[in-house]
Design a protein around this motif. Structure first.
Motif, PDB file in Angstrom:
ATOM      1  N   ARG A  18       0.812  -1.215   0.000  1.00 43.22           N
ATOM      2  CA  ARG A  18       0.000   0.000   0.000  1.00 43.22           C
ATOM      3  C   ARG A  18       0.843   1.262   0.000  1.00 43.22           C
ATOM      4  N   THR A  19       2.046   1.190   0.526  1.00 47.03           N
ATOM      5  CA  THR A  19       2.856   2.391   0.622  1.00 47.03           C
ATOM      6  C   THR A  19       3.710   2.637  -0.620  1.00 47.03           C
ATOM      7  N   ARG A  20       3.687   1.730  -1.585  1.00 50.52           N
ATOM      8  CA  ARG A  20       4.471   1.901  -2.811  1.00 50.52           C
ATOM      9  C   ARG A  20       3.832   2.981  -3.675  1.00 50.52           C
ATOM     10  N   ASN A  21       4.627   3.920  -4.122  1.00 51.16           N
ATOM     11  CA  ASN A  21       4.140   4.987  -4.996  1.00 51.16           C
ATOM     12  C   ASN A  21       4.200   4.496  -6.439  1.00 51.16           C
ATOM     13  N   LEU A  22       3.076   4.111  -6.984  1.00 50.80           N
ATOM     14  CA  LEU A  22       3.045   3.562  -8.341  1.00 50.80           C
ATOM     15  C   LEU A  22       3.307   4.613  -9.408  1.00 50.80           C
TER      16      LEU A  22
END
Length: 75
Positions: A18-22
């Motif tokens: 969830r914390t990955r900046n896509l």
């Protein structure tokens, strides 16, 4: 005890995803994150597959469908 460990493992993976900046996520970062290696002859094709999957995930997430998709090692 095993079920508590399994829950914590799944929760930590979900939180990391969830914390990955896509918006800034790249094929190079994907390869690094999952410790992947490909023969030189496959890299262009693998990059194309990754970019298509990343674009699909971004389109889904932009719809605010109530749940978010992300990239994982199988992407």
């Amino acid at each position: 005890m095993l079920s508590a460990f399994s829950f914590l493992l799944v929760a930590s993976v979900a939180l990391a995803a969830r914390t990955r900046n896509l918006e800034t996520y790249s094929f190079e970062q994907f390869v690094k994150d999952y410790k992947l290696s490909y023969p030189e002859s496959e890299i262009a094709n693998r990059r194309q597959i990754f970019n298509a999957e990343l674009a699909r995930v971004k389109v889904h997430n932009a719809k605010n469908a109530g749940w978010q998709e992300t990239i994982n090692k199988y992407s």
